[in-house]
Enzyme design. Structure first.
Site, PDB file in Angstrom:
ATOM      1  N   LYS A  87       0.802  -1.229   0.000  1.00 54.19           N
ATOM      2  CA  LYS A  87       0.000   0.000   0.000  1.00 54.19           C
ATOM      3  C   LYS A  87       0.833   1.276   0.000  1.00 54.19           C
ATOM      4  O   LYS A  87       0.432   2.264  -0.587  1.00 54.19           O
ATOM      5  CB  LYS A  87      -0.967   0.000   1.182  1.00 54.19           C
ATOM      6  CG  LYS A  87      -2.133  -0.970   0.997  1.00 54.19           C
ATOM      7  CD  LYS A  87      -3.096  -0.824   2.151  1.00 54.19           C
ATOM      8  CE  LYS A  87      -4.355  -1.639   1.942  1.00 54.19           C
ATOM      9  NZ  LYS A  87      -5.351  -1.315   2.970  1.00 54.19           N
ATOM     10  N   ASP A 123     -10.182   3.555   1.378  1.00 58.18           N
ATOM     11  CA  ASP A 123     -10.466   3.144   2.766  1.00 58.18           C
ATOM     12  C   ASP A 123     -11.214   4.237   3.533  1.00 58.18           C
ATOM     13  O   ASP A 123     -12.107   3.947   4.328  1.00 58.18           O
ATOM     14  CB  ASP A 123      -9.160   2.822   3.513  1.00 58.18           C
ATOM     15  CG  ASP A 123      -8.596   1.472   3.113  1.00 58.18           C
ATOM     16  OD1 ASP A 123      -9.367   0.608   2.650  1.00 58.18           O
ATOM     17  OD2 ASP A 123      -7.377   1.273   3.269  1.00 58.18           O
TER      18      ASP A 123
END
Ligand code: ATR
Length: 302
Positions: A87, A123
């Site tokens: 990520k 997210d």
């Protein structure tokens, strides 16, 4: 379709996917990746929308990420999701970054349209959509929030709290320096949200629990059966809303002790769903079939 592909498959893609129809044009890169629930969720959405493409898992090592993304782009992939350990490693590989991915320091969704690598972080929006789904009556902006953790998930959630204008955000992390770094990075977003790092001690957590009404676990504590609740049960009350980003197990110790004190609780399956729905919308520029995706997740999450 194989349950998990790898870089060697991407290098010999035609042979690796000879009998695969519709073709794989989306996927999640990670290591470990075999437990990712994105394929059932995204494939249900693709089928429902009549899109002739499939979504697969790819076991990609840290050192393989740049080549793997490049190959996916050359093969005409539509997009990717990234999970551990990619990520933040993906940030330097992007042609462009959206959703404050650079400030958050984490990208979980990539679009490969027109051969450009554009990174997003879904997210944060996934989190606020999950909060609205779980507790319709209270918008995220009305909460004062205590976030446990200062990793990628915590940073995306904190940035979202700042974006929607929560009055107060506490960040509590085992390693205090990471909480301090989170707050100084997010200060660049500029807002009226008061942010405060606190130590992971009962004395520091107690006043934060009085000031905050939404408690979010964004650490990995709770994944293992012998993990303790990261906050003592006696600090919870019926005024608290408690969201655990962990969805498996579906009821962590944190949720058990919070519920016993009368708090409202929810696990991370709604955030998993909503971040996936946002990724679908980025790739296809159309509304995600959220109900279909939710049903697909429910059939695989205990
Ligand atoms: P993610 O991308 O899922 O957010 P991460 O970036 O690896 O994962 O972050 C994991 C978080 O869980 C960190 O906040 C970590 O705390 P540290 O910064 O101190 O490492 C937290 N964490 C992991 N194991 C923990 C433990 N046993 N006790 C407390 N916090 C823990």
């Amino acid at each position: 379709m194989k349950p998990v592909y790898d870089l060697a498959d991407l290098r010999h893609w035609r042979e690796a996917t000879r009998d695969v129809d519709p073709p794989v044009r989306l996927g999640v890169f990670g290591e470990p990746v075999e437990h990712s629930l994105s394929p059932p969720m995204q494939n249900a959405a693709l089928r429902h929308c009549g899109i002739a493409a499939q979504y697969a898992r790819f076991q990609i090592r840290r050192s393989e990420l740049a080549e793997a993304i490049d190959r996916a782009r050359e093969l005409g992939f539509i997009g990717l999701n990234l999970t551990v350990p990619h990520k933040s490693a993906a940030l330097p590989l992007l042609d462009d970054a959206k959703d404050n991915a650079l400030i958050i320091g984490s990208v979980n969704t990539i679009s490969l349209k027109d051969a450009r690598i554009v990174g997003y972080n879904t997210d944060g929006v996934g989190f606020s959509a999950a909060i609205s789904e779980e507790w319709e009556s209270v918008p995220l902006s009305d909460f004062s929030v205590l976030i446990l953790g200062a990793g990628g998930a915590a940073r995306a959630i904190a940035a979202e709290c700042v974006r929607v204008g929560c009055a107060k955000v506490f960040v509590c992390n085992r390693t205090r320096a990471a909480a301090d770094a989170l707050i100084s990075d997010l200060a660049r977003l500029g807002s009226g949200t008061a942010m405060q790092a606190i130590d992971q001690s009962r004395d520091a957590i107690r006043p934060a629990m009085s000031a905050a009404n939404l408690i979010v676990n964004a650490t990995s504590v709770g994944l293992r059966p012998d993990d303790k609740a990261p906050i003592d049960g006696d600090l919870f009350s019926a005024a608290h809303f408690v969201y655990d980003t962990i969805y498996n197990p579906p009821r962590t110790k944190l949720l058990v002790v919070a519920q016993a004190a009368g708090a409202r609780i929810a696990n991370g399956s709604s955030m998993l769903l909503q971040q996936g729905a946002r990724a679908f919308e980025i790739w296809f520029k159309r509304k995600a079939p959220v109900a279909v995706m939710r049903a697909a997740l429910r059939s695989v999450v205990p």
